[in-house]
Design an enzyme around this catalytic site. Sequence first.
Site, short mmCIF file in Angstrom:
data_model
loop_
_atom_site.label_atom_id
_atom_site.label_comp_id
_atom_site.label_asym_id
_atom_site.label_seq_id
_atom_site.Cartn_x
_atom_site.Cartn_y
_atom_site.Cartn_z
N ARG A 229 51.90 45.81 46.84
CA ARG A 229 52.13 45.30 45.43
C ARG A 229 51.92 46.40 44.38
O ARG A 229 51.18 47.38 44.58
CB ARG A 229 51.60 44.07 45.01
CG ARG A 229 49.80 43.90 44.92
CD ARG A 229 49.15 42.68 44.66
NE ARG A 229 47.91 42.95 44.57
CZ ARG A 229 47.16 41.86 44.34
NH1 ARG A 229 47.63 40.52 43.95
NH2 ARG A 229 45.85 41.87 44.25
N GLU B 184 46.81 41.34 36.22
CA GLU B 184 46.04 42.57 36.33
C GLU B 184 46.44 43.89 36.13
O GLU B 184 46.54 44.49 37.19
CB GLU B 184 45.16 42.35 37.74
CG GLU B 184 44.57 40.97 37.67
CD GLU B 184 43.54 41.01 38.99
OE1 GLU B 184 43.91 41.74 39.91
OE2 GLU B 184 42.60 40.20 39.07
N GLU C 29 41.09 33.66 37.12
CA GLU C 29 40.91 33.56 38.27
C GLU C 29 39.36 33.71 38.75
O GLU C 29 38.69 34.73 38.16
CB GLU C 29 41.64 34.97 39.00
CG GLU C 29 43.25 34.80 38.99
CD GLU C 29 43.67 36.16 39.63
OE1 GLU C 29 42.91 36.68 40.46
OE2 GLU C 29 44.80 36.54 39.34
N LYS D 9 45.32 36.06 53.53
CA LYS D 9 45.57 34.77 54.09
C LYS D 9 44.00 34.35 54.57
O LYS D 9 43.52 33.12 54.83
CB LYS D 9 46.11 34.85 55.46
CG LYS D 9 45.72 35.75 56.70
CD LYS D 9 46.66 35.71 57.99
CE LYS D 9 46.59 36.89 58.92
NZ LYS D 9 46.74 38.13 58.37
#
Length: 656
Positions: free
Chosen positions: A103, A142, A298, A347
Amino acid sequence: MYYGGDYNPEQWPEPVWDDDVRLMRAAGVNLVSLGVFAWARIQRAEGEFDFGWLDRVMDKLHAGGIGVNLATATASPPPWASRAYPEILPKDASGATYWPGSRQAYAPTSPVYRRLAAELVTAIAERYASHPAVVMWHVNNEYGCHLHADYSDNAAVAFRAWLRGRYDGIEALNEAWGTTFWSQRYGDFEEIVPPRLAPYSLNPSGLLDFKRFTSDALLDLYRMEKSIIRAAGGVQPVTTNFLGAFEPIDYRSWAPDLDLIADDSYPDPADAESFRAAAFDRDLMRSLKPGVPWVLMEQAPDAVNWRTSNAPKAPGQMAALSVQAVARGADGVMFFQWRQSRSGSEKFHSAMVPHAGTGTRTWKEIVELGRDLASFPRMSADVEAPVALVYDWQNRWAVENSDHPVRFDHLEVVRQWHAAAHRRHVGVDVRHPGDDLSGYAVVIAPQLYLLTDASAANLAAYVAGGGTLLMSAFSDVVDEHDMFPLGGFTTRLADTLGLRVTDFGALPVDGTHDATTVTVSLEGTSLKGRLFAEELDVTDATVLGRFGDGRLRGRPALTSRVSGAGTAYYLATVPDEEGMGALVARILAGAGVRPVVDGLPEHVEAVVRDGHLFLVNHSEEPFTPPSSLGRPIEAGSEAGDVIGAYGWRVFGRAAP
Ligand code: GAL
């Protein structure tokens, strides 16, 4: 009080969405950050937008009474974008490309990336600006998190333009950067490249400007997105999620552009002291926009996935860290993420709805916290803080440059000073040296190496006006260009402090052994100093402590000077944690600063927000609050009830 988390419905088939809304309601969730990484789902190809699915999610959330913190989704361009326009990819200092597949693979200054991002944000904002579910905008994600700086040709072009705006011609830059040294003189801005891989150490003033440029380039992107939202008619508050005292971005310079501050915070549950660094970050966030409550955007409900070993939170620890944020000025407690992913790098990252289901401890704690937060009274962001700790990103960048007397982690030292006050249950704001400091009883300024004339004058005026300043080694050394002012060191604060530093006296540091320390004896006790043992030329100050050993044995190490109505202390070393504690205790007592509550153990945090006293137990050890604190506000709790492991309590009024 906002409660919720990042919601990524695009990772799940539609029938799951109904279950999500049902569970959100059960947990008391009232806000979700939607679409943070949904660019590839919203835009399958250039010019092709698919909003049908997002319309349905938004409508379902709204029908369920859940507000949306709508993301602009620009944090991760889809693979089609870099295939069509490889020039959007960023590069590291050696020229290697950061490829897609993870990302954040974009060069912030790439004109093509900016165009694509602007088209996306325009489409999202025009479609949803007046959707009744939208209560907030979440711009990008971020900024700079993984890509701390980009050295691509896009960056080179933008850096030159930024420098042209900062300096009145190339000679002004040559002067500021001291380029006569090592034949670095530039004849034209076009000769300048980002600080790429070089044979030896790079020009420190140039490095400092590149850090400023990088922070400004990202801010420019944020501003572009915010203005698109406003132009499309979005009137809701706009924010982006910060990362605590994140090194690459000067959040202080960003704060005016955010309607409210939002922070992401991941203290390591395996580190029994990590709540203290979290307290520093929370105070920093509050201080960036005084008077405006911030949002914990977060945190992890349980374990993360990105450390070498990812410990779960202890029972109650998630709530304790959440209440800590509220006590320190937050009006929202949010998580990454709502539902645990089935696949992908994260995950194993915990979520509010764990993969193991709603029979889990995590889910029970999420539901319980939602209920507790809903019962909190409305409070202003006013947190009692008689102490200001000085932290300035630009100073940090400069102080951590190479080729200095000794290399050290500036943030770690700043946090240790904060911890010293935190252990003593004294509130701290984190301020810039140029801020109005007049309301603080004590100002602690560690390693203020880069000091502008204006900030120096501000600190001097603070002392003259009656304040107590504690400054420590390696301060007042360079100006904003990382250049020594003429006339030696401590040039701007010499009168206030009554001394000059003549030599920094670096002490050996070694990663494998304890750093060399010096003893500072003061009035029958002593403290240990590290990193520096500075030689002082004391002209007009009282010597309170002297070096007890080492090269400077017998020479002044701690001084004080009454300057106007206040007092300025100078310490010619950096104390170890115990020494900081002793010194802070002494200076606070001298300035009449008392703990929020007397006699509390160090692992119990005590904060007063808007007249409410918060006690948070950050350990397994139960604790009995003094019954003099009166009745807690929670139904069913009595004065003097034990606060168990990671428990917390709120009292209706400040301690007497
Ligand atoms: C944050 C990020 C989230 C998620 C989280 C995991 O840095 O914003 O998207 O990756 O970390 O801890």
